[in-house]
Write a protein that holds these residues in place. Structure first.
Motif, PDB file in Angstrom:
ATOM      1  N   ILE A 129      40.630  31.054  49.136  1.00 22.40           N
ATOM      2  CA  ILE A 129      41.152  30.632  48.804  1.00 22.40           C
ATOM      3  C   ILE A 129      42.087  30.254  47.269  1.00 22.40           C
ATOM      4  N   VAL A 130      41.763  30.018  46.427  1.00 22.11           N
ATOM      5  CA  VAL A 130      43.408  30.877  45.579  1.00 22.11           C
ATOM      6  C   VAL A 130      42.430  30.103  43.564  1.00 22.11           C
ATOM      7  N   VAL A 131      42.112  31.073  43.122  1.00 22.30           N
ATOM      8  CA  VAL A 131      41.231  30.534  41.877  1.00 22.30           C
ATOM      9  C   VAL A 131      42.039  30.633  40.354  1.00 22.30           C
ATOM     10  N   ASN A 132      41.918  29.404  39.725  1.00 23.34           N
ATOM     11  CA  ASN A 132      42.858  29.685  37.811  1.00 23.34           C
ATOM     12  C   ASN A 132      42.951  31.087  37.107  1.00 23.34           C
ATOM     13  N   LYS A 133      41.836  31.950  37.269  1.00 23.37           N
ATOM     14  CA  LYS A 133      41.901  33.241  36.872  1.00 23.37           C
ATOM     15  C   LYS A 133      42.390  34.131  37.162  1.00 23.37           C
ATOM     16  N   GLY A 134      43.415  35.563  36.071  1.00 21.99           N
ATOM     17  CA  GLY A 134      44.407  36.233  36.806  1.00 21.99           C
ATOM     18  C   GLY A 134      44.091  37.535  36.268  1.00 21.99           C
ATOM     19  N   GLY A 135      45.262  38.289  36.262  1.00 24.74           N
ATOM     20  CA  GLY A 135      45.279  39.771  35.657  1.00 24.74           C
ATOM     21  C   GLY A 135      45.090  39.589  34.302  1.00 24.74           C
ATOM     22  N   GLU A 136      45.718  38.130  33.577  1.00 22.08           N
ATOM     23  CA  GLU A 136      45.406  38.300  32.319  1.00 22.08           C
ATOM     24  C   GLU A 136      43.962  37.712  31.608  1.00 22.08           C
ATOM     25  N   ASP A 137      43.531  37.787  32.469  1.00 23.52           N
ATOM     26  CA  ASP A 137      41.739  36.948  32.427  1.00 23.52           C
ATOM     27  C   ASP A 137      40.981  38.361  32.527  1.00 23.52           C
ATOM     28  N   GLY A 138      41.934  39.589  33.205  1.00 20.56           N
ATOM     29  CA  GLY A 138      41.311  40.740  33.140  1.00 20.56           C
ATOM     30  C   GLY A 138      40.577  41.102  34.631  1.00 20.56           C
ATOM     31  N   VAL A 139      41.185  39.973  35.897  1.00 16.48           N
ATOM     32  CA  VAL A 139      41.025  40.067  37.493  1.00 16.48           C
ATOM     33  C   VAL A 139      41.641  41.217  37.608  1.00 16.48           C
ATOM     34  N   PHE A 140      40.555  42.339  38.965  1.00 17.81           N
ATOM     35  CA  PHE A 140      40.872  43.173  39.736  1.00 17.81           C
ATOM     36  C   PHE A 140      40.975  42.881  41.216  1.00 17.81           C
ATOM     37  N   ILE A 141      41.653  43.731  41.471  1.00 19.30           N
ATOM     38  CA  ILE A 141      41.125  43.513  43.271  1.00 19.30           C
ATOM     39  C   ILE A 141      40.074  44.215  43.776  1.00 19.30           C
ATOM     40  N   GLY A 142      39.262  43.873  44.664  1.00 15.44           N
ATOM     41  CA  GLY A 142      37.650  43.364  44.719  1.00 15.44           C
ATOM     42  C   GLY A 142      36.674  43.661  43.894  1.00 15.44           C
ATOM     43  N   GLN A 143      37.182  42.748  43.296  1.00 19.61           N
ATOM     44  CA  GLN A 143      35.688  41.946  42.212  1.00 19.61           C
ATOM     45  C   GLN A 143      34.962  40.829  43.272  1.00 19.61           C
ATOM     46  N   PRO A 144      33.963  40.910  43.148  1.00 14.60           N
ATOM     47  CA  PRO A 144      32.477  40.451  43.505  1.00 14.60           C
ATOM     48  C   PRO A 144      32.829  38.808  43.193  1.00 14.60           C
ATOM     49  N   VAL A 145      32.990  37.598  43.759  1.00 16.69           N
ATOM     50  CA  VAL A 145      33.001  36.432  43.310  1.00 16.69           C
ATOM     51  C   VAL A 145      31.869  35.399  43.872  1.00 16.69           C
ATOM     52  N   LEU A 146      31.141  34.891  43.185  1.00 17.23           N
ATOM     53  CA  LEU A 146      29.731  34.279  43.478  1.00 17.23           C
ATOM     54  C   LEU A 146      29.716  32.602  43.310  1.00 17.23           C
TER      55      LEU A 146
END
Length: 280
Positions: A129-146
């Motif tokens: 899936i694709v979420v509406n938060k990205g690198g500008e929000d500090g999201v990083f690869i490998g980040q857990p999602v709940l």
């Protein structure tokens, strides 16, 4: 015309005026007029028929036109109310989901960021899936999602304002888990189905039974420890096989959750997706 007729007319007029004056003063002709009203009533009603018919047609046409307009207005209003009702139902569902998500975020010790699902991968062999938060929000690869009910997956690709999440049901995904009841460790891998995970390499003698809650073990430093992952639904020991077949149902609502939590925890590894554990 005879010469005496003007005189007769004048005399009759004088008599008529006298009678009118007498009647207006003494009212002696009232019974006579009342009786004449009975005789002339049919003629009066007949004379009014064309006027009544014209008025009836006019009122009927106006009433029908008004009814048609009112009917159209009511239909339009009913349509708007139905749309609002559906919207309210959707908002109520979303409100419930957000409250559950808020309750879940209060149980998470790490900092979290709420994100919304904006797209689903149409590939039937991929659960992403694709979420509406990205690198500008500090999201990083490998980040857990709940979500509000358990672990949903991890971020595998980051854009400035969006990120792609690999869900735990994807066939290329695996997560180390342990049985919450006794601590038995295992690896839960995706089967491609949003409602089923499989535990691999589980010894036939392992103490795992249907109903056991599987939580993240924290091994591999990918996912934080102790989050619900799935519930065991079936355990099958195949004669002659060293490993049992164990199936589990994900705790997260993989096919329904619209609002998710991106977990920021201290010391989280930021491993590129190509180095993630894969089942080959």
């Amino acid at each position: 015309m005879p010469a005496y007729q003007p005189q007769r007319l004048a005399a009759l007029a004088v008599v008529a005026l006298l009678l009118m004056w007498t009647d207006s003063r003494y009212g002696w002709a009232q019974p006579l007029r009342y009786g004449i009203g009975y005789v002339l009533a049919p003629a009066q009603q007949t004379a009014l028929v064309p006027q009544l018919i014209g008025r009836w047609f006019g009122e009927s046409a106006t009433s029908r036109q008004q009814l048609l307009m009112e009917n159209q207005q009511l239909q339009a209003r009913n349509l708007v109310l139905e749309l609002r009702s559906q919207r309210l139902a959707a908002l109520e569902t979303e409100n419930i989901e957000l409250r559950e998500l808020l309750s879940a975020s209060e149980q998470v010790d790490d900092r979290v960021l709420v994100a919304s699902v904006i797209a689903v991968d149409p590939d039937p062999f991929s659960q992403q899936i694709v979420v509406n938060k990205g690198g500008e929000d500090g999201v990083f690869i490998g980040q857990p999602v709940l979500d509000a009910y358990g672990l949903l997956g991890q971020v595998i690709d980051v854009m400035p304002f969006s990120a792609r999440v690999l869900m735990i049901a994807d066939p290329n995904h695996a997560i180390p888990v342990q049985v919450n009841r006794n601590g038995v460790r295992a690896i839960a891998v995706g089967t491609g189905s949003l409602t089923e995970l499989e535990l691999i390499y589980v010894p036939a003698t392992a103490d795992i039974i249907p109903g056991d809650l599987l939580v993240s073990s924290g091994l591999g430093e990918r996912y934080p420890r102790g989050y619900p992952v799935a519930t065991v639904t079936a355990v099958e020991n195949i004669p002659g096989q060293s490993f049992a077949k164990v199936l589990a149902e994900p705790s997260a609502q993989l096919d329904r959750s619209r609002h998710l939590l991106l977990v920021f925890r201290k010391g989280a590894s930021r491993v590129p997706p190509e180095t993630l554990w894969r089942r080959d």
